[in-house]
Design a protein around this motif. Sequence first.
Motif, mmCIF file in Angstrom:
data_model
loop_
_atom_site.group_PDB
_atom_site.id
_atom_site.type_symbol
_atom_site.label_atom_id
_atom_site.label_comp_id
_atom_site.label_asym_id
_atom_site.label_seq_id
_atom_site.Cartn_x
_atom_site.Cartn_y
_atom_site.Cartn_z
ATOM 1 N N ASP A 55 38.124 27.410 24.265
ATOM 2 C CA ASP A 55 39.389 27.639 24.963
ATOM 3 C C ASP A 55 40.395 27.577 24.152
ATOM 4 O O ASP A 55 41.570 28.131 24.401
ATOM 5 N N GLU A 59 43.228 30.491 23.369
ATOM 6 C CA GLU A 59 44.501 30.058 23.876
ATOM 7 C C GLU A 59 45.569 30.312 22.522
ATOM 8 O O GLU A 59 46.756 30.957 22.806
ATOM 9 N N LYS A 62 45.905 34.466 22.200
ATOM 10 C CA LYS A 62 46.160 34.854 23.386
ATOM 11 C C LYS A 62 46.986 36.220 23.248
ATOM 12 O O LYS A 62 46.647 37.291 23.583
ATOM 13 N N LYS A 131 36.151 41.331 28.707
ATOM 14 C CA LYS A 131 36.522 40.129 29.294
ATOM 15 C C LYS A 131 36.444 38.968 28.345
ATOM 16 O O LYS A 131 35.335 38.637 27.820
ATOM 17 N N THR A 133 38.524 35.958 28.776
ATOM 18 C CA THR A 133 38.620 34.642 29.627
ATOM 19 C C THR A 133 38.767 35.393 31.018
ATOM 20 O O THR A 133 38.747 36.655 31.189
ATOM 21 N N ALA A 134 38.613 34.525 32.130
ATOM 22 C CA ALA A 134 38.799 35.087 33.524
ATOM 23 C C ALA A 134 40.282 35.676 33.681
ATOM 24 O O ALA A 134 40.568 36.488 34.451
ATOM 25 N N ASP A 135 41.241 35.101 32.765
ATOM 26 C CA ASP A 135 42.796 35.546 32.905
ATOM 27 C C ASP A 135 42.854 36.692 31.748
ATOM 28 O O ASP A 135 43.759 37.650 32.139
ATOM 29 N N ILE A 136 42.107 37.059 30.728
ATOM 30 C CA ILE A 136 42.527 37.860 29.773
ATOM 31 C C ILE A 136 41.262 39.010 29.775
ATOM 32 O O ILE A 136 40.239 38.794 29.289
ATOM 33 N N SER A 137 41.587 40.042 30.358
ATOM 34 C CA SER A 137 40.593 41.105 30.716
ATOM 35 C C SER A 137 41.042 42.535 30.936
ATOM 36 O O SER A 137 42.367 42.515 31.366
#
Length: 148
Positions: A55, A59, A62, A131, A133-137
């Motif tokens: 994670d 981050e 990102k 994909k 992460t759940a936020d970054i796809s």
Amino acid sequence: MKLILIQDVDNVGSEGDIVDVKPGFGRNFLIPQKLAITFSKSQLKHVEQKRNQEDRKIERQKDVLLDLLKKVADLNITVKMKSEDGNKLFGSVTKLDIEKLLVENDVVFDRKYIDLSSPIKTLGEHEIHIKFTADISGSFKMTIEKED
């Protein structure tokens, strides 16, 4: 039987989840396939540390990942493959093939981020999901045409 998943498993859970499964399924499938490990507090601590490191790494990267997704979204890759008279291919397009096509288009990242439930076996246009992460796809289009 209590296990800790070390990879996402359909209809069971995602990486890092603690699941309770039937003993035969755990001993005969999940553990030998290296999809899960037996539950213990030390193993749980190790898995949580690994997840936290991943994670933090994502981050930190990102901005780079978001730029990569913008670059990928603009792609429309066309591949020619041998096929039967219908839509069915003689082979299939896997994550490894998609990774090679992305490298040819100057987009480089690990194939584990390509979200492909099963190999592509038909002609036509397919949407390939990425994909991180759940936020970054994101996703891009890939067209498979019949080779002459």
